[in-house]
Motif scaffolding. Structure first.
Motif, PDB file in Angstrom:
ATOM      1  N   PRO A 171       0.823  -1.213   0.000  1.00  0.00           N
ATOM      2  CA  PRO A 171       0.000   0.000   0.000  1.00  0.00           C
ATOM      3  C   PRO A 171       0.861   1.268   0.000  1.00  0.00           C
ATOM      4  O   PRO A 171       1.998   1.255   0.454  1.00  0.00           O
ATOM      5  CB  PRO A 171      -0.782  -0.106   1.308  1.00  0.00           C
ATOM      6  CG  PRO A 171       0.035  -0.987   2.185  1.00  0.00           C
ATOM      7  CD  PRO A 171       0.810  -1.908   1.300  1.00  0.00           C
ATOM      8  N   GLU A 187       0.621   5.008   1.495  1.00  0.00           N
ATOM      9  CA  GLU A 187      -0.163   5.851   2.409  1.00  0.00           C
ATOM     10  C   GLU A 187       0.293   7.292   2.310  1.00  0.00           C
ATOM     11  O   GLU A 187       1.489   7.560   2.143  1.00  0.00           O
ATOM     12  CB  GLU A 187       0.053   5.363   3.848  1.00  0.00           C
ATOM     13  CG  GLU A 187      -0.928   4.291   4.258  1.00  0.00           C
ATOM     14  CD  GLU A 187      -0.782   3.908   5.723  1.00  0.00           C
ATOM     15  OE1 GLU A 187      -0.374   4.776   6.532  1.00  0.00           O
ATOM     16  OE2 GLU A 187      -1.071   2.743   6.035  1.00  0.00           O
ATOM     17  N   VAL A 199      -4.942   5.411   2.558  1.00  0.00           N
ATOM     18  CA  VAL A 199      -4.296   4.570   1.548  1.00  0.00           C
ATOM     19  C   VAL A 199      -4.663   5.184   0.201  1.00  0.00           C
ATOM     20  O   VAL A 199      -5.819   5.156  -0.203  1.00  0.00           O
ATOM     21  CB  VAL A 199      -4.784   3.110   1.633  1.00  0.00           C
ATOM     22  CG1 VAL A 199      -4.220   2.287   0.483  1.00  0.00           C
ATOM     23  CG2 VAL A 199      -4.381   2.495   2.962  1.00  0.00           C
TER      24      VAL A 199
END
Ligand code: HEC
Length: 292
Positions: free
Chosen positions: A153, A155, A191
């Protein structure tokens, strides 16, 4: 069904069935093993590629960005200060030589429309957002091509906001290049996308198929040789001797008492022939007695 067949046919049918079942089992087992190998190979390639990309980014963050920020604090120079931009550029250079490696920073809300996530990437990003997993790895098929893929991910942090907040606060050069429609509205902790690395498995899949073909071919050849061999043996040791016994028996039944049951070897058919010979002698004696 088997009962109505000749011994030879029955044996061939059984051997063919064994061949078919062994082939299915061997091919399924072979595919499982070879495919596991090619996934492992793709995984190793992906790990190497990821390490190279991450090393580039770390180098930039440690050695280049602080220097540039010091020397030119107001300059908009993302290729040397934004990891995502720099990695994208580096990946394109790598791709010129290794087109099977694909690097993509995907986001459902991108500045650059090329980075827009597709449905597969959206589902993975949604999984990151929901906290289902912290990273993802596996195989995925896109437009008929199979890839080994990994994803982590991305962020939003405080340092990202000045470019990804609103077009008003972003650098005018950036807004001019990417427009005002998409890529903004980041909030710290969100995210905002995922880093996807794909390695095409087309080449390794082809090798898997070649291995399977050789494997299957080898097994078929062995079976063919075994079948020919067994067929020869059955003909010479079972079928032929029985046919001879039948022929002699028919002759004797027509009165040719001078014929003998002659079988070479020392097996059950030889025992049968001997028993027939003794029966012939008894029969001859009985007929003699009758005639007298
Ligand atoms: C100096 C401005 C700047 C900063 C700071 C910045 N970005 Fe970007 N970001 C960009 C630009 C420009 C692109 C478009 C790159 C391209 O053309 O592929 C981009 C692209 C992205 C993308 C890919 C999707 C898209 O928008 O095209 C993501 C995700 C992203 N940035 C997240 C971040 C995160 C997270 C941070 C903080 C760690 C960050 N950015 C910091 C300028 C910036």
């Amino acid at each position: 069904m088997l009962r109505n067949m000749s011994i030879r046919k029955r044996l061939l049918v059984i051997l063919t069935l064994v061949y078919i079942f062994s082939m299915v089992g061997a091919i399924a087992g072979g595919y499982y093993i070879f495919d596991r190998d090619s996934v492992r190979e793709a995984k190793e390639k992906t790990e190497l590629f990821t390490t190279v990309m991450t090393a580039n980014q770390k180098f930039m963050a440690r050695n280049v960005r602080p220097e540039i920020m010091d020397l030119l604090p107001d300059t908009y120079f993302p290729a040397a200060t934004v990891g995502i931009v720099m990695m994208g550029e580096a990946a394109q250079l790598i791709q010129e030589d290794y087109p099977e490696y694909i690097f993509k920073i995907a986001s459902p809300n991108p500045l650059n429309p090329d980075n827009r996530s597709d449905s597969f990437e959206n589902s993975i990003i949604a999984g990151f957002d929901n906290g289902d997993y912290e990273e993802w790895a596996g195989t995925v098929t896109k437009a008929g091509e199979r890839f080994y893929a990994t994803a982590v991910p991305i962020e939003a942090r405080k340092s990202c906001i000045w470019c990804h907040d609103t077009p008003e606060v972003a650098h005018p050069d950036m807004v001019e290049e990417y427009g005002t429609e998409s890529g903004y509205g980041y909030e710290v902790g969100d995210v905002v996308g995922g880093r996807f690395i794909y390695v095409s498995m087309t080449a390794t899949d082809e090798i898997t198929m070649q291995k399977l073909a050789i494997f299957g071919g080898g097994i078929s050849l062995l079976f063919l040789i075994a079948m020919l061999f067994i067929d020869r043996i059955v003909i010479s040791t079972v079928v032929k001797p029985i046919e001879e016994i039948v022929e002699v028996a028919v002759d004797i039944s027509r009165g040719k008492m001078d014929r003998e049951f002659n079988v070479k070897g020392n097996d059950e058919i030889k025992l049968l022939a001997d028993a027939f010979n003794r029966m012939k002698v008894s029969l001859a004696k009985a007929m003699d007695i009758l005639r007298k």
